[in-house]
Design an enzyme around this catalytic site. Structure first.
Site, PDB file in Angstrom:
ATOM      1  N   SER A 111       0.829  -1.198   0.000  1.00 15.88           N
ATOM      2  CA  SER A 111       0.000   0.000   0.000  1.00 15.88           C
ATOM      3  C   SER A 111       0.866   1.251   0.000  1.00 15.88           C
ATOM      4  O   SER A 111       2.078   1.193   0.233  1.00 15.88           O
ATOM      5  CB  SER A 111      -0.927   0.012   1.218  1.00 15.88           C
ATOM      6  OG  SER A 111      -0.261   0.593   2.315  1.00 15.88           O
ATOM      7  N   LYS A 112       0.185   2.375  -0.228  1.00 20.28           N
ATOM      8  CA  LYS A 112       0.880   3.662  -0.266  1.00 20.28           C
ATOM      9  C   LYS A 112       1.658   3.913   1.022  1.00 20.28           C
ATOM     10  O   LYS A 112       2.640   4.628   1.039  1.00 20.28           O
ATOM     11  CB  LYS A 112      -0.157   4.785  -0.434  1.00 20.28           C
ATOM     12  CG  LYS A 112      -0.521   5.038  -1.868  1.00 20.28           C
ATOM     13  CD  LYS A 112      -1.289   6.317  -1.990  1.00 20.28           C
ATOM     14  CE  LYS A 112      -2.769   6.039  -1.830  1.00 20.28           C
ATOM     15  NZ  LYS A 112      -3.641   7.136  -2.184  1.00 20.28           N
TER      16      LYS A 112
END
Ligand code: GLU
Length: 568
Positions: free
Chosen positions: A267-268
């Site tokens: 994920s970011k």
């Protein structure tokens, strides 16, 4: 134009960049549509007005276009002189925000008229009280249908909706079981009574995701929904809505998720994690947090919160990374574009995260390398796996290096220049200024080894700038050690180079060998390292003969001379 019999769709919410997981979903939907000679729709799910932006929608479209995943129906994007998208079957518009009055509102009223949806007027405070009661009694909270019972007739419900009194619209959930037929996971059964009367239109008049998806999949003629497994939890609601309308359900295929190799979800936030670790290391090595905060133009309290993982600000992460010169992990397609990856390598790598062609090469190994054309001929839902994918960056990098080094020199140069024009404009103008012979030499120097265009760019930075400084440890080891053996070799080499009638890689190579032999070196390594320092300030460069040929005789001699004089 007759409607195609297979229609797939990719339906991103434009709240950020295109994640690699989204790119894979889009690619599989595209490939299946191509394989079945169907149509691939791009739909922008922008009903969350606060989080959606046109800029993000455009970025997602450009990333898809760059990957070569071109949609047949959807918003129109002009890309490299061509138009992608359009509305050949008149089922648009393709932005949900533009379908509220024309599509969602009429469908809401259809369900209200059937008695299968109703306005509910409880305030969020009232609902919260009920929720807390359920939690205290250790029960799962379910909306109690109070509004449904209070306003019992369809006519009164319509009157309330039209009165303007604040309300949401809830779906009257069926009490029977729901079965999601999934082509990847098999039948997924939901027990009777599991669904509650979920909201289908919010108080602001916009549909919820569940409602808009169902109306759009129907009215856009979607036959197959391939999407990530994280959406499986939503699908029973979609099926229940489809049944309430009397729509046929599309065929579903929920695909495995993509994880980091350490098992965490990709994920970011991984960017913040990397920056946090670099920051903690810098502080542990004696860096002063207050000074760092000042240099980064971040409030010390904010930096502290970042360090404690109380926030994952991307901006903070990027500032830290720039300052400490650490690379943040690439997560989104835009990151990989920036880093100089080729779309072909990304597509190939992503396709293998959740699918494989199940074919062997003549040597018995699995067939792993293929392009979009292959995928569009061979993709099948049956071969989508059930196990989650591991995002092995080393493998992707190696795929990318192979794709780049297999390119013809001219194509390589053009792709490199296109990348530089977008991501390193200063370097792009340097590339543009080179004559054909130097271009060819440059490509020859970097293509075999650089795994990305960014690597290629740093590998040849020395061509455009003399060393600003020399690596101190390298100077000690390769120039000054053994009574300055490196410096002696450089002087001799400079004399040999000066005498060369031509200055191309093969003649330079002969001079390297000759000087090494004359000095009884077991191999040219010592001479090569000394020369690299003179040319680049470091011990890293492409092949030495090519590097010298690239600089040309005058420049090579000038750099060697400057290095010798500077270290005498
Ligand atoms: N808009 C959803 C998302 O971006 C996708 C919904 C769907 O594929 O049904 O996650």
């Amino acid at each position: 134009m007759p409607a195609p019999h297979v229609v797939t769709r990719f339906a991103p919410s434009p709240t950020g960049h295109l994640h690699v997981g989204g790119a894979r979903t889009a690619m599989f939907c595209w490939a299946f549509a191509r394989r079945m000679q169907g149509s691939f729709v791009l739909r922008i799910e922008d009903t969350d007005a606060a989080r959606s932006s046109d800029e993000s929608a455009r970025g997602i479209m450009e990333d898809l276009a760059w990957l070569g995943i071109h949609w047949d129906q959807g918003p129109t994007l002009s890309w490299q002189g061509k138009a992608i998208g359009g509305d050949p079957y008149h089922v648009g518009p393709f932005s949900q925000a533009q379908r509220v009055k024309t599509h969602y509102d009429p469908h809401i009223m259809m369900l209200v008229e059937k008695g299968l949806a109703y306005p509910a007027t409880e305030s969020s405070e009232e609902l919260e009280v009920e929720r807390k009661k359920a939690t205290a009694a250790k029960q799962t909270y379910r909306y109690n249908r109070a509004s449904y019972q209070r306003i019992a007739s369809v006519a009164d419900r319509i009157k309330l909706i039209e009165s303007g009194e604040p309300h949401v619209i809830r779906f009257f959930a069926p009490s029977g079981p729901i079965v999601v037929k999934d082509q990847v996971l098999g039948d997924v059964k939901i027990a009777p009574g599991e669904l509650d009367d979920f909201v289908i239109r919010k108080a602001d008049g916009l549909p919820t995701y569940h409602f808009a998806v169902v109306v759009d999949d129907q009215t856009m003629g979607i036959t197959h929904v391939l999407r990530a497994q994280e959406h499986l939890i939503n699908t029973p609601r979609h099926v229940a809505l489809q049944q309430a309308f009397g729509f046929r359900s599309p065929i579903y295929g929920h695909m495995p998720l993509i994880f980091n190799t350490d098992g965490s979800k990709m994920s970011k936030r991984d960017k913040a994690k990397t920056a946090r670790k670099a920051l903690a290391d810098a502080i542990a090595k004696g860096g002063d947090a207050g000074q760092l905060a000042a240099k980064l133009a971040i409030l010390p309290t904010e930096l502290d919160a970042f360090l404690r993982a109380d926030n994952d600000s991307l901006d903070t992460a990027e500032r830290i990374a720039r300052h400490l010169r650490v690379a943040l992990p690439e997560i989104e397609v835009a990151d990989f574009r920036e880093a100089g990856y080729s779309p072909q390598a990304i597509n190939n790598f992503l396709a293998l995260l959740g699918w494989n062609p199940g074919m062997k090469l003549p040597d018995g190994k699995d067939l792993e390398r293929f392009d979009l054309a292959f995928l569009s001929e061979h993709f099948s839902i049956e071969r989508i796996g059930k196990t989650n994918g591991k995002f092995d960056r080393k493998k992707l990098l190696s795929f990318n290096g192979d794709v780049l080094s297999a390119m013809a020199d001219d194509a390589y140069f053009e792709a490199w220049r296109a990348w530089a024009t977008a991501c390193e404009p200063e370097f792009a103008s340097k590339l543009a200024s080179l004559d054909a012979a130097t271009r060819a030499l440059l490509v020859g120097a970097v293509k075999p080894r650089a795994k990305t265009f960014r690597e290629a760019t740093s590998a040849c930075a020395f061509v455009f700038a003399r060393p600003a400084s020399y690596d101190v440890a390298a100077v000690e080891k390769h120039l000054r050690a053994n009574d300055g053996q490196g410096l002696t070799l450089l002087r001799a080499f400079s004399g040999a180079l000066d005498k060369l009638p031509t200055f191309d890689a093969p003649t330079v190579h002969t001079a390297i060998e000759a000087v090494a032999t004359a000095h009884a070196l077991p191999n040219p390594g010592a001479l090569a390292q000394a020369t690299r320092i003179a040319l680049t300030g470091t011990t890293v460069s492409p092949g030495l003969d090519v590097s010298l040929a690239l600089l040309g005789k005058a420049e090579s001699l000038a750099r060697i001379q400057a290095c010798v004089v500077g270290h005498n």
